[in-house]
Design a protein around this motif. Structure first.
Motif, PDB file in Angstrom:
ATOM      1  N   ASP A  74       0.819  -1.213   0.000  1.00  0.00           N
ATOM      2  CA  ASP A  74       0.000   0.000   0.000  1.00  0.00           C
ATOM      3  C   ASP A  74       0.853   1.262   0.000  1.00  0.00           C
ATOM      4  OD1 ASP A  74      -2.367  -1.393  -0.051  1.00  0.00           O
ATOM      5  OD2 ASP A  74      -2.680  -1.309   2.122  1.00  0.00           O
ATOM      6  N   ARG A  75       2.099   1.153   0.394  1.00  0.00           N
ATOM      7  CA  ARG A  75       3.007   2.308   0.466  1.00  0.00           C
ATOM      8  C   ARG A  75       3.868   2.461  -0.788  1.00  0.00           C
ATOM      9  NH1 ARG A  75       5.255   1.055   6.546  1.00  0.00           N
ATOM     10  NH2 ARG A  75       3.206   0.814   7.480  1.00  0.00           N
ATOM     11  N   ALA A  76       3.801   1.516  -1.695  1.00  0.00           N
ATOM     12  CA  ALA A  76       4.684   1.511  -2.871  1.00  0.00           C
ATOM     13  C   ALA A  76       4.288   2.572  -3.889  1.00  0.00           C
ATOM     14  CB  ALA A  76       4.683   0.132  -3.529  1.00  0.00           C
ATOM     15  N   TRP A  77       5.297   3.156  -4.532  1.00  0.00           N
ATOM     16  CA  TRP A  77       5.061   4.108  -5.608  1.00  0.00           C
ATOM     17  C   TRP A  77       4.611   3.342  -6.847  1.00  0.00           C
ATOM     18  CZ3 TRP A  77       6.543   4.956 -10.583  1.00  0.00           C
ATOM     19  CH2 TRP A  77       6.287   6.227 -11.098  1.00  0.00           C
ATOM     20  N   GLY A  78       3.573   3.832  -7.528  1.00  0.00           N
ATOM     21  CA  GLY A  78       3.135   3.220  -8.778  1.00  0.00           C
ATOM     22  C   GLY A  78       2.458   1.876  -8.597  1.00  0.00           C
ATOM     23  N   LEU A  79       1.762   1.685  -7.499  1.00  0.00           N
ATOM     24  CA  LEU A  79       1.097   0.423  -7.203  1.00  0.00           C
ATOM     25  C   LEU A  79       0.089   0.060  -8.295  1.00  0.00           C
ATOM     26  CD1 LEU A  79       0.804  -1.753  -4.967  1.00  0.00           C
ATOM     27  CD2 LEU A  79      -1.069  -0.371  -4.044  1.00  0.00           C
ATOM     28  N   GLU A  80       0.108  -1.197  -8.709  1.00  0.00           N
ATOM     29  CA  GLU A  80      -0.827  -1.726  -9.699  1.00  0.00           C
ATOM     30  C   GLU A  80      -1.409  -3.035  -9.178  1.00  0.00           C
ATOM     31  OE1 GLU A  80       0.484  -1.949 -13.743  1.00  0.00           O
ATOM     32  OE2 GLU A  80       1.621  -0.075 -13.589  1.00  0.00           O
ATOM     33  N   PRO A  81      -2.496  -3.530  -9.770  1.00  0.00           N
ATOM     34  CA  PRO A  81      -3.095  -4.776  -9.290  1.00  0.00           C
ATOM     35  C   PRO A  81      -2.135  -5.969  -9.276  1.00  0.00           C
ATOM     36  CG  PRO A  81      -4.620  -3.662 -10.754  1.00  0.00           C
ATOM     37  CD  PRO A  81      -3.321  -2.900 -10.816  1.00  0.00           C
ATOM     38  N   ASN A  82      -1.151  -5.990 -10.179  1.00  0.00           N
ATOM     39  CA  ASN A  82      -0.194  -7.096 -10.244  1.00  0.00           C
ATOM     40  C   ASN A  82       1.150  -6.734  -9.617  1.00  0.00           C
ATOM     41  OD1 ASN A  82      -2.066  -8.736 -11.413  1.00  0.00           O
ATOM     42  ND2 ASN A  82      -1.229  -8.600 -13.461  1.00  0.00           N
ATOM     43  N   SER A  83       1.131  -5.825  -8.645  1.00  0.00           N
ATOM     44  CA  SER A  83       2.347  -5.459  -7.932  1.00  0.00           C
ATOM     45  C   SER A  83       2.698  -6.515  -6.900  1.00  0.00           C
ATOM     46  CB  SER A  83       2.162  -4.111  -7.219  1.00  0.00           C
ATOM     47  OG  SER A  83       2.155  -3.040  -8.125  1.00  0.00           O
ATOM     48  N   ARG A  84       3.994  -6.698  -6.704  1.00  0.00           N
ATOM     49  CA  ARG A  84       4.515  -7.567  -5.645  1.00  0.00           C
ATOM     50  C   ARG A  84       5.794  -6.952  -5.111  1.00  0.00           C
ATOM     51  NH1 ARG A  84       2.974 -13.104  -5.091  1.00  0.00           N
ATOM     52  NH2 ARG A  84       4.131 -12.837  -3.149  1.00  0.00           N
ATOM     53  N   LEU A  85       6.130  -7.305  -3.877  1.00  0.00           N
ATOM     54  CA  LEU A  85       7.466  -7.024  -3.375  1.00  0.00           C
ATOM     55  C   LEU A  85       8.325  -8.171  -3.874  1.00  0.00           C
ATOM     56  CD1 LEU A  85       6.770  -5.847   0.278  1.00  0.00           C
ATOM     57  CD2 LEU A  85       7.082  -4.464  -1.786  1.00  0.00           C
ATOM     58  N   SER A  86       9.363  -7.866  -4.624  1.00  0.00           N
ATOM     59  CA  SER A  86      10.143  -8.940  -5.247  1.00  0.00           C
ATOM     60  C   SER A  86      10.819  -9.839  -4.223  1.00  0.00           C
ATOM     61  CB  SER A  86      11.156  -8.375  -6.239  1.00  0.00           C
ATOM     62  OG  SER A  86      12.151  -7.606  -5.597  1.00  0.00           O
ATOM     63  N   CYS A  87      11.037  -9.333  -3.007  1.00  0.00           N
ATOM     64  CA  CYS A  87      11.659 -10.163  -1.966  1.00  0.00           C
ATOM     65  C   CYS A  87      10.695 -11.209  -1.414  1.00  0.00           C
ATOM     66  CB  CYS A  87      12.203  -9.302  -0.831  1.00  0.00           C
ATOM     67  SG  CYS A  87      10.956  -8.492   0.186  1.00  0.00           S
ATOM     68  N   GLN A  88       9.407 -11.019  -1.663  1.00  0.00           N
ATOM     69  CA  GLN A  88       8.399 -11.941  -1.151  1.00  0.00           C
ATOM     70  C   GLN A  88       7.777 -12.805  -2.246  1.00  0.00           C
ATOM     71  OE1 GLN A  88       7.834 -12.072   2.346  1.00  0.00           O
ATOM     72  NE2 GLN A  88       9.710 -10.864   2.089  1.00  0.00           N
ATOM     73  N   ALA A  89       7.991 -12.445  -3.499  1.00  0.00           N
ATOM     74  CA  ALA A  89       7.420 -13.159  -4.645  1.00  0.00           C
ATOM     75  C   ALA A  89       8.319 -14.341  -5.000  1.00  0.00           C
ATOM     76  CB  ALA A  89       7.270 -12.217  -5.828  1.00  0.00           C
ATOM     77  N   ILE A  90       7.843 -15.543  -4.707  1.00  0.00           N
ATOM     78  CA  ILE A  90       8.643 -16.759  -4.893  1.00  0.00           C
ATOM     79  C   ILE A  90       8.261 -17.430  -6.220  1.00  0.00           C
ATOM     80  CG2 ILE A  90       9.275 -18.999  -3.904  1.00  0.00           C
ATOM     81  CD1 ILE A  90      10.072 -16.511  -2.178  1.00  0.00           C
ATOM     82  N   LEU A  91       9.284 -17.732  -7.000  1.00  0.00           N
ATOM     83  CA  LEU A  91       9.083 -18.367  -8.304  1.00  0.00           C
ATOM     84  C   LEU A  91       8.587 -19.796  -8.165  1.00  0.00           C
ATOM     85  CD1 LEU A  91      12.413 -17.211  -9.940  1.00  0.00           C
ATOM     86  CD2 LEU A  91      10.128 -16.380 -10.544  1.00  0.00           C
ATOM     87  N   ASP A  92       7.694 -20.163  -9.079  1.00  0.00           N
ATOM     88  CA  ASP A  92       7.273 -21.543  -9.233  1.00  0.00           C
ATOM     89  C   ASP A  92       8.028 -22.059 -10.463  1.00  0.00           C
ATOM     90  OD1 ASP A  92       5.942 -23.944  -9.058  1.00  0.00           O
ATOM     91  OD2 ASP A  92       3.952 -23.141  -9.439  1.00  0.00           O
ATOM     92  N   HIS A  93       7.421 -22.885 -11.258  1.00  0.00           N
ATOM     93  CA  HIS A  93       8.107 -23.451 -12.426  1.00  0.00           C
ATOM     94  C   HIS A  93       7.757 -22.730 -13.723  1.00  0.00           C
ATOM     95  CE1 HIS A  93       9.843 -26.723 -10.126  1.00  0.00           C
ATOM     96  NE2 HIS A  93       8.694 -26.783  -9.489  1.00  0.00           N
ATOM     97  N   LYS A  94       7.024 -21.612 -13.645  1.00  0.00           N
ATOM     98  CA  LYS A  94       6.631 -20.887 -14.845  1.00  0.00           C
ATOM     99  C   LYS A  94       7.431 -19.601 -14.984  1.00  0.00           C
ATOM    100  CE  LYS A  94       2.090 -22.816 -15.124  1.00  0.00           C
ATOM    101  NZ  LYS A  94       0.710 -22.645 -15.427  1.00  0.00           N
ATOM    102  N   ASP A  95       7.609 -19.183 -16.233  1.00  0.00           N
ATOM    103  CA  ASP A  95       8.315 -17.945 -16.523  1.00  0.00           C
ATOM    104  C   ASP A  95       7.475 -16.747 -16.090  1.00  0.00           C
ATOM    105  OD1 ASP A  95      10.136 -19.650 -17.671  1.00  0.00           O
ATOM    106  OD2 ASP A  95       9.660 -19.094 -19.733  1.00  0.00           O
TER     107      ASP A  95
END
Length: 112
Positions: A74-95
């Motif tokens: 909620d505090r991020a600049w330029g927030l969009e519906p598909n925003s994530r904190l990259s430190c918390q976004a964990i990759l699965d097996h898809k690109d």
């Protein structure tokens, strides 16, 4: 191994970039491990928003957001519906395709 495509960003990836990382890795770790020095002022502890990214493709393949990440975003600049904190976004097996926003809270405070 999933591929992260980074859309062009004037500072971090002027021509865009593409990196591979094992499933289970955060987007932030993958970028840092591959020479893309995305900001991460809180050392990836979900305590700031400097590593904010917008996931343009592959959003549903990432782990679910927890309440702490939602509150921080909620505090991020330029927030969009598909925003994530990259430190918390964990990759699965898809690109995934990510865009690093032009500014972060650090840049705003430093008048960049």
């Amino acid at each position: 191994m999933p591929v992260i495509k980074i859309l062009p960003h004037p500072e971090y990836a002027p021509q865009g970039a593409q990196v591979e990382a094992p499933a289970g890795t955060s987007i932030c770790e993958a970028l840092l491990d591959n020479g893309i020095a995305i900001e991460h002022a809180c050392d990836m502890s979900c305590a700031c928003t400097t590593c904010h990214v917008v996931v343009r493709e592959g959003f549903a393949s990432l782990n679910e957001m927890d309440e702490n990440e939602e509150d921080m975003l909620d505090r991020a600049w330029g927030l969009e519906p598909n925003s994530r904190l990259s430190c918390q976004a964990i990759l699965d097996h898809k690109d995934v395709v990510v865009e690093i926003p032009k500014y972060s809270i650090n840049h705003a405070k430093e008048n960049h």
